[in-house]
Design a protein around this motif. Structure first.
Motif, short mmCIF file in Angstrom:
data_model
loop_
_atom_site.label_atom_id
_atom_site.label_comp_id
_atom_site.label_asym_id
_atom_site.label_seq_id
_atom_site.Cartn_x
_atom_site.Cartn_y
_atom_site.Cartn_z
N SER B 165 34.60 37.55 37.44
CA SER B 165 35.09 38.43 38.54
C SER B 165 36.34 37.69 39.23
O SER B 165 36.93 38.18 40.10
N TRP B 166 36.32 36.36 38.81
CA TRP B 166 37.33 35.46 39.66
C TRP B 166 38.37 35.04 38.77
O TRP B 166 37.95 34.64 37.50
N HIS B 251 41.70 27.40 48.28
CA HIS B 251 41.18 28.56 48.87
C HIS B 251 40.22 28.06 50.10
O HIS B 251 39.42 29.28 50.51
N CYS B 263 43.05 35.81 45.90
CA CYS B 263 41.53 35.66 45.58
C CYS B 263 40.61 36.72 46.24
O CYS B 263 39.49 36.73 46.17
N GLY B 264 41.38 37.46 47.30
CA GLY B 264 40.44 38.60 48.01
C GLY B 264 40.26 38.13 49.29
O GLY B 264 39.66 39.11 50.21
N LYS B 265 40.51 36.96 49.88
CA LYS B 265 40.17 36.52 51.10
C LYS B 265 41.46 36.70 51.68
O LYS B 265 42.57 37.07 51.39
#
Lengths: 421, 421
Positions: B165-166, B251, B263-265
């Motif tokens: 998922s990454w 990250h 990355c979603g953050k």
């Protein structure tokens, strides 16, 4: 692929070494556990263990009946011949030294402690430790006739940075002592065995990594006490760094404009998350606490100031550990120090903050937990270092050099207490 | 201390293995250089090298006359028999694959590249790479008859985190591909040789650690490009982490309230210090730059906006690297990516910020420098991985199994291009 002659013997020797190393690092195990760790089929493993048993390099120590859950036939547990080796762990604290002695199956044969003053010079501490070791001979009958290695934990960075200008005096004037010279030589000369010296917080990290049955190869360890120390295990190895300073998470800058730190910088993690810093913050917010016991009482009463101060400190700690986790991708983060036992909110808050700072996938998040070993278990960490680094394996009996034979299977730990020839 | 029989042979074998490993990892060296690296006396080393030369495991390749500064008698340089082994490095980028082949003395025998589209699937990339390898046979006469290992660098984390998922889709919708499955198998099947696959930024870190004569065991590497990647060398080993994510310095959260990251953050280092982030910041402050060439022009004109943006980004990078340095205590920090060549201020500012975040002693500060190898040198990193991890050493001729003999000393790199039997 062409196989040069002799390659089969090399492969077998490699398998044997992996089995022996697994037993040395983990103590007694069943064949199933060994097979899982070394990645060999049960059939190949049985051949290897049969040969090693026949040559007396390993023995059957017991069955796993007492540890086994549920039914099923109990499995024999194999170990390096307990009498074939002893390992010593020594932990020098600021006010006492602990010594433990274990056999090759990792059973503790003897242990003891001696107190001293925190101003006691290193030469005297070393002499006290050696006297303690002799006392174990008198009291527990341990004669160190097969001592394979000695691990020694010391406070402060080790090896000491060049020039020994670190750590500096604290604001209150206390000078932290650099790691001692000569302690390794004194032990090596007395016992004619290899000595490993390292920072005791770092050794605690190794002990945490290999404790229990769920040992991990990558671990970040941080300990909150008078200061904030840390240690790293990467790829199964303790990390020293280029000048002995690896793992100093307590001196990561968290606020460049923060309070002065005893290291000479400002705003280190230690100025926020050490026990004195946490107690001072409670005072500031109107909750006067003298020591850890007072803090434990406040936590038990769910005092809002204590809760807030602990959460804030743990949040800052969580961000530092989060950066270390993005850097190292450990399987486990362990928070040590007595305070983490008294205030479970610390580990909870670190886990929450850390989680927010990681990739938003569960697979990358490490387990966060409080230390399993207490601050008094430093000698176990020193033992762990020798289990991992002993030269024993270079000397196990080769096929051509059988010792003991089948009779060696009956050896017990008592057998180890013989006088050096 | 009692020495079991056979221990002298074991000690000599250990010395031999250390000499061979040093030659494998470093290529051709003089006896003096070898002695320094393996820590043996010149006398012991001479005995070891004489035996290895006699058995044909190593050869004299040349003298160091051409590399030597000043006067003095030139020293012979020894190496593993160049013909005894070949190593292949393969670097898959988003738009091309590079292949290099080296012999056992680390001389490059052949290299080449093939371009493809960034939407090309992995199966096709692999086929293109294998076709390139065949082309090197036709063009450079390399036949891979003694291939000892293949290193393959891939973009993205490797091994890919569970669930794949990454990484997530970027805000602009681009989906980054996870590391490929099957590329390792395809090469292993074609060549019947062990294959090492790793993230190519991580392999670049290893290549930087061992480049030149001042190789270091502990290094932090960070590369600024479309994203910010990184890699760690700890105790001489590349660090993978528990799920393949070690070294993701890009990250680390630098501002929890910062910009969204792909990355979603939020507020990752990458949102501040990647090339697109730096270009965007220049726009914001009124300096419209389209690409790195524009930025290089602005730097050449000493444009104050470019200078300020670069210093700020490098300052943030310096704090992240500072925390990583307190954690790992590396001897060297290397900043890679084309932008660091165009804008030397980046390395200068990182060094300054980093210095302020470390213990106030010179001994703990790492060297900070721009990468020596360019982004196009990824295949060299992949080669470095096989030099360090090849199983060759398990198969070098034992005393009882002499091959080649004195005649092997005359082997040249041409000798390696023989057809697989």
């Amino acid at each position: 692929m062409q196989m040069p002659s002799g390659v089969h013997a090399l492969v077998r020797r490699t398998h044997e070494e992996r089995v022996l190393r697994a037993l040395q690092e983990n103590g007694a195990m069943s064949r199933g556990e060994i097979a899982r760790i070394v990645g060999l089929s049960r059939t190949t493993l049985s051949e290897i263990t049969a040969s090693l048993l026949q040559r007396g390099a390993i023995v059957i120590v017991d069955t796993d009946a007492s540890r086994r859950e549920g039914s099923g036939r109990p499995a024999e547990r194999l170990a390096l011949d307990p009498a074939s080796a002893q390992f010593m762990g020594v932990d020098f604290g600021h006010r006492r030294v602990h010594v433990v002695v274990a056999d090759a199956s990792h059973e503790i044969m003897a242990s003891g402690a001696t107190r001293y003053d925190d101003t006691t010079p290193w030469q005297e501490r070393t002499a006290l430790a050696l006297a303690l070791v002799e006392r174990l001979t008198a009291e527990a009958g341990v004669h160190y006739g097969a001592l394979q290695g000695i691990g020694i934990g010391v406070p402060g960075p080790y090896p000491a940075p060049e020039g020994r200008s670190w750590p500096r005096a604290t604001p209150s004037g206390t000078v932290l002592r650099p790691a001692p010279e000569g302690v390794d030589v004194a032990f090596a000369e007395r016992f004619d065995a290899p000595v490993i010296v390292d920072n005791n917080t770092r050794l605690a990290a190794l002990a945490e990594a290999i404790s229990g049955t769920d040992s991990v190869a990558d671990l970040v360890y941080v300990r909150l006490s008078d200061g904030v120390g840390g240690g790293l295990v990467v790829g199964g190895q303790l990390v020293t760094g280029s000048s002995g300073l690896a793992g100093e998470l307590g001196h990561v800058t968290v606020d460049p404009a923060g309070r002065p730190c005893r290291c000479g910088k400002r705003g280190c993690l230690e100025t926020v998350a050490s026990v004195p810093a946490i107690l001072a913050a409670c005072w500031e917010f109107g909750l006067p606490l003298e020591n850890l016991r007072d803090l434990a009482d406040a936590v038990a009463r769910a005092h809002p100031v204590a809760d807030r101060v602990l959460r804030e400190a743990a949040g800052v700690l969580g961000r530092v550990v989060g950066a270390a986790t993005m850097t190292l991708n450990p399987a486990k983060v362990v928070i040590g120090g007595e305070i983490t036992q008294l205030a479970p909110v610390i580990v909870d808050q670190v886990a929450a903050t850390l989680g927010a700072d990681l990739f938003p996938t569960a697979s990358a998040a490490p387990v966060v937990e409080a230390a399993r070993l207490s601050d008094d278990d430093g000698a176990i960490g020193a033992l762990a270092a020798v289990f991992h680094n002993s030269p024993l394996l270079a000397r196990y009996p080769e096929t051509a050099d059988v010792k003991g034979g089948a009779g060696a299977r009956d050896s017990t730990t008592e057998g180890a207490a013989h006088v050096r020839p």
